[in-house]
Scaffold this active site. Structure first.
Site, PDB file in Angstrom:
ATOM      1  N   ASN A  24       0.885  -1.116   0.135  1.00  0.00           N
ATOM      2  CA  ASN A  24      -0.077  -0.066   0.116  1.00  0.00           C
ATOM      3  C   ASN A  24       0.869   1.222   0.062  1.00  0.00           C
ATOM      4  OD1 ASN A  24       0.571  -0.707   2.696  1.00  0.00           O
ATOM      5  ND2 ASN A  24      -1.205   0.295   3.421  1.00  0.00           N
ATOM      6  N   VAL A  25       0.292   2.233  -0.600  1.00  0.00           N
ATOM      7  CA  VAL A  25       1.120   3.708  -0.723  1.00  0.00           C
ATOM      8  C   VAL A  25       0.148   4.533  -0.531  1.00  0.00           C
ATOM      9  CG1 VAL A  25       2.357   5.178  -2.375  1.00  0.00           C
ATOM     10  CG2 VAL A  25       2.462   2.754  -2.229  1.00  0.00           C
ATOM     11  N   CYS A  37      -4.163   0.767  -2.675  1.00  0.00           N
ATOM     12  CA  CYS A  37      -3.904  -0.527  -1.965  1.00  0.00           C
ATOM     13  C   CYS A  37      -2.820  -1.409  -2.343  1.00  0.00           C
ATOM     14  CB  CYS A  37      -5.355  -1.014  -1.772  1.00  0.00           C
ATOM     15  SG  CYS A  37      -6.751  -0.300  -1.068  1.00  0.00           S
ATOM     16  N   GLU A  56      -3.192  -4.403  -3.151  1.00  0.00           N
ATOM     17  CA  GLU A  56      -3.774  -4.995  -4.488  1.00  0.00           C
ATOM     18  C   GLU A  56      -3.902  -4.348  -5.543  1.00  0.00           C
ATOM     19  OE1 GLU A  56      -6.035  -6.546  -0.692  1.00  0.00           O
ATOM     20  OE2 GLU A  56      -5.208  -4.473  -1.450  1.00  0.00           O
TER      21      GLU A  56
END
Length: 153
Positions: free
Chosen positions: A66-67, A77, A79
């Protein structure tokens, strides 16, 4: 071993010679790859790092973390980063998925991320969940997907 993007990859994961579509998933190695990705998370606001790793149908390993962003709503996210990595490294479909928090505990993708994973899943995609391994269709039943957008004659 390290991938080109600098993420350490556990032995037994990550190459077509190591993990083919017919081979069983090494869930411990996939978890280790998710933990390695989580260590690259950028989380100055929530302090909640997340890492995700997946195997593709052709045996490649893709991962993401996540960033965060100060506006929160623009946070990416793990993902999302994983799907970006999927396309940056040749595309394909996801066969197995694992997501962890900062302690290495299993995390279930949120609804938005389940939808994203659904779009890029192999037909038999499996996810590690807090209740064990489940199929994608079990964690997002009756999903809306690209097939619903196809034009009819």
């Amino acid at each position: 071993m390290s991938r080109a993007d600098g993420v350490d990859v556990p032995a037994g994961v990550g190459g077509a010679a190591d993990v083919g579509a017919a081979r069983p998933v090494d869930w411990e190695a996939l978890k280790a790859a998710a933990v390695a990705a989580m260590r690259h998370a950028y989380v100055p606001y929530s302090k909640f790092p997340v890492g995700a790793a997946a195997l593709t149908g052709d045996g490649r390993l893709v991962s993401g973390c996540n960033v965060e962003n100060a506006s929160y709503g623009l946070t990416l996210c793990a993902e999302c980063a994983l799907v970006g990595n999927l396309h940056m490294t040749g595309g394909g479909l996801l066969r197995a998925f694992y997501c962890v928090d900062g302690e290495g505990n299993i995390l279930m993708p949120c609804g938005r991320c389940r939808q994203l994973l659904y779009e890029f899943r192999a037909p038999d995609m499996e996810l590690m969940t807090t209740q064990g391994i489940k199929m994608m269709d079990q964690v997002l039943p009756d999903a809306f997907g690209p097939q619903h957008l196809e034009e009819t004659p």
